[in-house]
Design an enzyme around this catalytic site. Structure first.
Site, PDB file in Angstrom:
ATOM      1  N   GLY A 117      -7.646  15.582 -42.524  1.00 32.75           N
ATOM      2  CA  GLY A 117      -7.610  14.876 -44.198  1.00 32.75           C
ATOM      3  C   GLY A 117      -7.535  13.259 -44.273  1.00 32.75           C
ATOM      4  O   GLY A 117      -7.861  12.876 -44.189  1.00 32.75           O
ATOM      5  N   MET A 118      -6.341  13.219 -45.220  1.00 33.39           N
ATOM      6  CA  MET A 118      -6.137  12.400 -45.997  1.00 33.39           C
ATOM      7  C   MET A 118      -4.954  11.948 -44.987  1.00 33.39           C
ATOM      8  O   MET A 118      -3.724  11.424 -45.840  1.00 33.39           O
ATOM      9  CB  MET A 118      -6.252  12.297 -47.498  1.00 33.39           C
ATOM     10  CG  MET A 118      -7.683  12.367 -48.046  1.00 33.39           C
ATOM     11  SD  MET A 118      -8.071  10.985 -48.107  1.00 33.39           S
ATOM     12  CE  MET A 118      -7.241  10.122 -49.478  1.00 33.39           C
ATOM     13  N   ASP A 167     -10.130  26.523 -41.082  1.00 30.88           N
ATOM     14  CA  ASP A 167      -9.605  25.036 -39.685  1.00 30.88           C
ATOM     15  C   ASP A 167     -10.689  24.521 -39.375  1.00 30.88           C
ATOM     16  O   ASP A 167     -10.645  23.425 -39.316  1.00 30.88           O
ATOM     17  CB  ASP A 167      -8.453  25.747 -38.868  1.00 30.88           C
ATOM     18  CG  ASP A 167      -7.369  25.834 -40.617  1.00 30.88           C
ATOM     19  OD1 ASP A 167      -7.087  25.005 -41.166  1.00 30.88           O
ATOM     20  OD2 ASP A 167      -6.204  27.111 -40.151  1.00 30.88           O
ATOM     21  N   ASP A 183       0.732  -1.164   0.530  1.00 27.56           N
ATOM     22  CA  ASP A 183       0.036  -0.270   0.073  1.00 27.56           C
ATOM     23  C   ASP A 183       0.290   1.377  -0.015  1.00 27.56           C
ATOM     24  O   ASP A 183       0.393   2.571  -0.454  1.00 27.56           O
ATOM     25  CB  ASP A 183      -0.882  -0.207   1.394  1.00 27.56           C
ATOM     26  CG  ASP A 183      -2.594  -1.047   1.053  1.00 27.56           C
ATOM     27  OD1 ASP A 183      -2.339  -1.803  -0.349  1.00 27.56           O
ATOM     28  OD2 ASP A 183      -2.491  -0.930   1.938  1.00 27.56           O
TER      29      ASP A 183
END
Length: 510
Positions: free
Chosen positions: A431-432, A296, A36
């Site tokens: 995006g990509m 954006d 503990d």
């Protein structure tokens, strides 16, 4: 009681030790078995501080079980009093040592007679509360102890004299808090701009001997619901001090926070008007409001996200996502299950569903089912996101060491709003990006696990089907895989071929 290998909030003694170790010159003695006693290691690893963790373990071993703990606990208290010369020693058992049902109050009274410092036993039920609730109670207990002591000694008589200029206390900044040091710096700057003095910050860096001066402030600020509300209510009851519970996270809530300060000062005879300051910060200084209207950010409008964390951060981030950035929050949740009513009232209108749970598997399954574009959660949700190939922004404790940054990263105030906007925007796959990395090669060409978090060992993908799946752009591959497997299960299929993939595509319309 149930066995768990992951907990969002730790056991009660961790909360007590967090508060005690935040004060200056306060030592803690933990009455616990080995196992503990990990707080020292955890705090030393995570907190970027030079000092040793002021915690000593009074180990419950075979001798203690045979003879009792009184002699050992008292000896450890007196020894630490002589060695460290602290102002206060806080004694706490753990949930394990509490099973012994020993009279620790008696041990503390005996030790107090032989010690020069104050000795307090943490007044916490280790079976009924977690780390956050225990921290809140321990802070209130220590504050009450020293105010009562000052009243008895005559140092504090009636209502204390207020400071000449408007001032406040900040309650709840502590060791191991999520970005607490940065938030404190930002709050100080904000209060300085508003021409408000800072009376005391507790518990971080405070001396227990200064606690009797808490009542000199004009009001209290409680930035986090998890630590500070009990102390604020006690001070309101004791000295009639108003307190602000609004968390200034995000542009809208920061403006509400400032207006609340304005209202409190006006009620106390100080005619201030902060509207011009709010307008200047919102429109010209902070970049968050401008960015949320930019092209954006508009690209994120309608994207799906899920949020999970402590009540304070999960609620604040949910409101920022929905209200300030136009992002669709599919569900928001918190592991502070005791705070469910407040959480529902705060975010009910900003998300489709609410999830209050301490079970990380329920959270993981809810994420897999929602298929969000981004996750905002704790380190556990980051792990889930990696498995599902979903980006995750960390917005709440519990956290890894990388979320105790060296650089300035507040979440509160106007600079905090800028940081949060950056975190949110950068958490979405742009995006990509993934697809281009796969086409042209690069650092992300490793094989990625797309396995759902739900058990799916009953389905076998043929080599041709797997090859076809690999041709799918990375940012939608996980969704295609899950839809195909769902289609196969509904029809009792055990093998997924290329034909099954195309049938599933036709069925789902994509």
């Amino acid at each position: 009681m149930k066995l768990a290998y992951w907990m969002y909030a730790g056991p009660a003694h961790i909360g007590t030790l967090r508060v005690a170790s935040s004060f200056k010159n306060v030592h803690s003695i933990m009455h616990a078995p080995l196992g503990d006693d990990y707080f020292n290691v955890m705090r030393s690893m995570l907190e970027r501080e030079r000092d040793f963790t002021p915690v000593t373990t009074s180990v419950v071993d075979r001798q203690v079980l045979a003879r009792g703990s009184d002699e050992k606990v008292i000896r450890n208290i007196v020894r630490k009093d002589g060695e460290e010369q602290p102002d206060l020693i806080v004694v706490t058992p753990t949930c394990t040592s509490s099973i012994l049902q020993e009279d620790l109050h008696h041990f503390v009274r005996q030790a107090q007679l032989a010690s020069r410092c104050d000795v307090v036993l943490a007044d916490v039920n280790h079976y009924r509360v977690n780390e956050l609730q225990a921290a809140d109670r321990t802070l209130q207990q220590i504050v009450e102890f020293y105010i009562t002591k000052a009243r008895k000694s005559g140092e504090l008589d009636g209502l204390p004299q207020k400071t000449e200029r408007p001032s406040c206390n900040i309650l709840g900044i502590s060791s191991l808090g999520f970005h607490n040091a940065h938030d404190l710096r930002e709050l100080k700057a904000l209060l300085r701009d508003l021409d408000i003095d800072l009376n005391l910050v507790i518990p971080q860096g405070a001396s227990v001997h200064d606690l009797k001066h808490l009542g000199r402030a004009w009001f209290n600020v409680v930035p986090y619901r998890e630590l500070g509300p009990m102390t604020a209510r006690y001070l309101q009851q004791e000295f009639g001090m108003p307190y602000i519970e609004i968390t200034p996270m995000g542009v809208v809530e920061t403006a509400r926070f400032i207006r609340q300060i304005q209202q409190i000062l006006n009620e106390q005879g100080i005619p201030v008007d902060y509207e011009a300051y709010i307008q200047e910060q919102t429109l010209h200084i902070s970049q968050a409001a401008w960015f949320s209207r930019s092209i954006d950010c508009q690209n994120l409008t309608g994207k799906k996200a899920v949020v999970f964390g402590d009540s304070t951060h999960a609620a604040a981030i949910t409101k920022i996502l929905a209200r300030e950035m136009g992002i669709h929050v599919v569900w928001a949740g918190s592991y502070c299950t005791y705070d469910g009513e407040w959480f529902q009232a705060e975010v009910g209108e900003y998300c489709d569903q609410i999830l209050m749970t301490e079970d990380h598997t329920r959270v993981a399954d809810a994420i897999a089912q929602a298929e969000p574009a981004a996750i905002f959660g704790t380190q556990m949700e980051r792990h889930v996101g990696k498995r599902l190939r979903i980006p995750c922004g960390v917005i709440s404790a519990p956290i890894h060491v990388q979320d105790f940054p060296i650089g300035y990263r507040p979440f509160l105030g106007y600079e905090g709003a800028n940081q949060i906007v950056d975190l949110i925007y950068n958490s979405f796959t742009l995006g990509m990006e993934d697809h281009l990395l796969e086409i042209f090669g690069g650092h992300d060409t490793k094989e990625v696990i797309h396995k759902s978090l739900s058990a799916d060992s009953d389905l076998i993908w043929t080599r041709e089907a797997q090859a076809e799946l690999d041709k799918v752009p990375g940012f939608v591959r996980g969704k295609v895989k899950r839809n195909t497997e769902k289609f196969a299960r509904e029809r009792g299929l055990t093998e997924i071929s290329v034909e099954v993939m195309y049938a599933a595509k036709e069925a789902f319309g994509a």
